[in-house]
Design a protein around this motif. Sequence first.
Motif, PDB file in Angstrom:
ATOM      1  N   ALA A 156       0.579   1.433   2.644  1.00 13.68           N
ATOM      2  CA  ALA A 156       0.066   1.200   1.294  1.00 13.68           C
ATOM      3  C   ALA A 156       0.947   0.259   0.490  1.00 13.68           C
ATOM      4  O   ALA A 156       0.468  -0.437  -0.405  1.00 13.68           O
ATOM      5  CB  ALA A 156      -0.085   2.536   0.559  1.00 13.68           C
ATOM      6  N   THR A 157       2.266   0.258   0.773  1.00  6.76           N
ATOM      7  CA  THR A 157       3.186  -0.565   0.002  1.00  6.76           C
ATOM      8  C   THR A 157       3.996  -1.463   0.930  1.00  6.76           C
ATOM      9  O   THR A 157       4.124  -1.203   2.125  1.00  6.76           O
ATOM     10  CB  THR A 157       4.143   0.301  -0.823  1.00  6.76           C
ATOM     11  OG1 THR A 157       5.002   1.037   0.077  1.00  6.76           O
ATOM     12  CG2 THR A 157       3.389   1.276  -1.708  1.00  6.76           C
TER      13      THR A 157
ATOM     14  N   ASN B  16      -7.803  -0.918   3.951  1.00  6.25           N
ATOM     15  CA  ASN B  16      -8.073   0.244   4.790  1.00  6.25           C
ATOM     16  C   ASN B  16      -8.927   1.210   3.980  1.00  6.25           C
ATOM     17  O   ASN B  16      -8.446   1.808   2.993  1.00  6.25           O
ATOM     18  CB  ASN B  16      -6.762   0.909   5.224  1.00  6.25           C
ATOM     19  CG  ASN B  16      -6.816   1.403   6.643  1.00  6.25           C
ATOM     20  OD1 ASN B  16      -7.319   0.726   7.527  1.00  6.25           O
ATOM     21  ND2 ASN B  16      -6.291   2.606   6.872  1.00  6.25           N
ATOM     22  N   ASP B  17     -10.183   1.330   4.347  1.00  7.14           N
ATOM     23  CA  ASP B  17     -11.136   2.154   3.588  1.00  7.14           C
ATOM     24  C   ASP B  17     -11.158   1.749   2.112  1.00  7.14           C
ATOM     25  O   ASP B  17     -11.169   2.601   1.210  1.00  7.14           O
ATOM     26  CB  ASP B  17     -10.791   3.639   3.719  1.00  7.14           C
ATOM     27  CG  ASP B  17     -11.063   4.160   5.128  1.00  7.14           C
ATOM     28  OD1 ASP B  17     -12.002   3.644   5.781  1.00  7.14           O
ATOM     29  OD2 ASP B  17     -10.346   5.072   5.574  1.00  7.14           O
ATOM     30  N   GLY B  18     -11.143   0.447   1.857  1.00  8.90           N
ATOM     31  CA  GLY B  18     -11.248  -0.063   0.500  1.00  8.90           C
ATOM     32  C   GLY B  18      -9.951  -0.148  -0.267  1.00  8.90           C
ATOM     33  O   GLY B  18      -9.949  -0.614  -1.408  1.00  8.90           O
ATOM     34  N   VAL B  19      -8.842   0.296   0.310  1.00  7.91           N
ATOM     35  CA  VAL B  19      -7.547   0.271  -0.368  1.00  7.91           C
ATOM     36  C   VAL B  19      -6.720  -0.884   0.193  1.00  7.91           C
ATOM     37  O   VAL B  19      -6.543  -0.996   1.411  1.00  7.91           O
ATOM     38  CB  VAL B  19      -6.794   1.606  -0.188  1.00  7.91           C
ATOM     39  CG1 VAL B  19      -5.448   1.553  -0.906  1.00  7.91           C
ATOM     40  CG2 VAL B  19      -7.642   2.760  -0.697  1.00  7.91           C
ATOM     41  N   GLU B  20      -6.185  -1.729  -0.689  1.00  9.55           N
ATOM     42  CA  GLU B  20      -5.400  -2.874  -0.238  1.00  9.55           C
ATOM     43  C   GLU B  20      -3.987  -2.440   0.138  1.00  9.55           C
ATOM     44  O   GLU B  20      -3.373  -1.632  -0.555  1.00  9.55           O
ATOM     45  CB  GLU B  20      -5.338  -3.941  -1.324  1.00  9.55           C
ATOM     46  CG  GLU B  20      -4.652  -5.224  -0.885  1.00  9.55           C
ATOM     47  CD  GLU B  20      -4.727  -6.327  -1.924  1.00  9.55           C
ATOM     48  OE1 GLU B  20      -4.259  -7.445  -1.636  1.00  9.55           O
ATOM     49  OE2 GLU B  20      -5.253  -6.058  -3.026  1.00  9.55           O
TER      50      GLU B  20
ATOM     51  N   THR C 134      -0.287   4.349   8.932  1.00  5.39           N
ATOM     52  CA  THR C 134      -1.611   4.968   8.923  1.00  5.39           C
ATOM     53  C   THR C 134      -2.516   4.242   9.914  1.00  5.39           C
ATOM     54  O   THR C 134      -2.436   3.018  10.060  1.00  5.39           O
ATOM     55  CB  THR C 134      -2.222   4.895   7.511  1.00  5.39           C
ATOM     56  OG1 THR C 134      -1.340   5.553   6.591  1.00  5.39           O
ATOM     57  CG2 THR C 134      -3.589   5.566   7.462  1.00  5.39           C
ATOM     58  N   ASP C 135      -3.373   5.015  10.573  1.00  9.62           N
ATOM     59  CA  ASP C 135      -4.313   4.409  11.507  1.00  9.62           C
ATOM     60  C   ASP C 135      -5.186   3.386  10.781  1.00  9.62           C
ATOM     61  O   ASP C 135      -5.653   3.624   9.649  1.00  9.62           O
ATOM     62  CB  ASP C 135      -5.223   5.472  12.139  1.00  9.62           C
ATOM     63  CG  ASP C 135      -4.456   6.404  13.069  1.00  9.62           C
ATOM     64  OD1 ASP C 135      -3.307   6.065  13.424  1.00  9.62           O
ATOM     65  OD2 ASP C 135      -5.006   7.461  13.425  1.00  9.62           O
ATOM     66  N   ILE C 136      -5.417   2.270  11.441  1.00  9.67           N
ATOM     67  CA  ILE C 136      -6.285   1.237  10.874  1.00  9.67           C
ATOM     68  C   ILE C 136      -7.734   1.692  10.993  1.00  9.67           C
ATOM     69  O   ILE C 136      -8.183   2.116  12.067  1.00  9.67           O
ATOM     70  CB  ILE C 136      -6.083  -0.105  11.619  1.00  9.67           C
ATOM     71  CG1 ILE C 136      -4.642  -0.596  11.413  1.00  9.67           C
ATOM     72  CG2 ILE C 136      -7.082  -1.154  11.158  1.00  9.67           C
ATOM     73  CD1 ILE C 136      -4.294  -1.825  12.232  1.00  9.67           C
TER      74      ILE C 136
END
Length: 289
Positions: free
Chosen positions: A140-141, A109-113, A231-233
């Motif tokens: 995120a986790t 998501n915006d470059g964050v895995e 979080t929104d995709i």
Amino acid sequence: MTGGPSSAGAQPVEIFPPTLREVMVRPRWIAMLALCLVVAGVFAWLGQWQLGRALQTSPLPPGATEEVRPLADVVAPGDYLPEPLVGQRVRVEGWLVPGDFIVVSSRFNDGVEGYWVTGQLRVEGTTQPTSLAVALGWAATKDEADAAAAWLDERSRAVADAIVDVAAQPAPTYTGRLISDEGPVVPGPNADPLTLTRMSPAALLSRWHDIGGLDVYRPYLAAETATGGLTDIASRPPGEGAGVNWLNIFYAAEWAVFAGFAFYLWYRLARDAWEREVEEMQDAEAAAS
């Protein structure tokens, strides 16, 4: 009286082996060539058909994928999503099925895995049970994703218990982008066999409940608005393509190869017959001498 020339001194007639061309023009091999022409013609027609599907003569106008359309107007259950419609924004009404909230890893998501929480959306208004895989949001986790999946499952069960007559209740509407199946992947040797790293409705279907007689959409929906604390995709418009489906181009090339192979097979069989005939004549001459 002097007789004619004696036949005792006549030289034996030398028999030459046939040439490859002489073998090829025999009726048997002419008939075989005609059959190969028919087969190659069928293959060529199939290749042309695939090529026609690959080249979109009427591509979508700019911005067409940003118009929110009903899911049923874009693709039917079980059908592949046409290449120009990948990323099309759609809306669909339905209910999330309890017990089918599954976490998919390796989602960026915006470059964050991170992780996606997915669900089985039982589509409203269909003649027989129909489901669509939905990516409901990003975390995120793994712990956050599991907590969101548990909350969504508890909430969906409460909603199902509260609704006495589902047909009389308006189903929630989900809006998002329609994406093609990414295809299932076998986990690594040391990974959990239930780990999913691809968003694949086919893989999710194997873990869903109540799937007897169920129609399923091949693509999935990436929801625009997340629920359950997710979080929104990240959702961006698809790039303007050239209207070319490269998978169909590959299939067209395959049919062309098959057509060429039909002629090669005829040539190879005729050559084998010629070589066998020459070899038999040589063996007969060697035995006679």
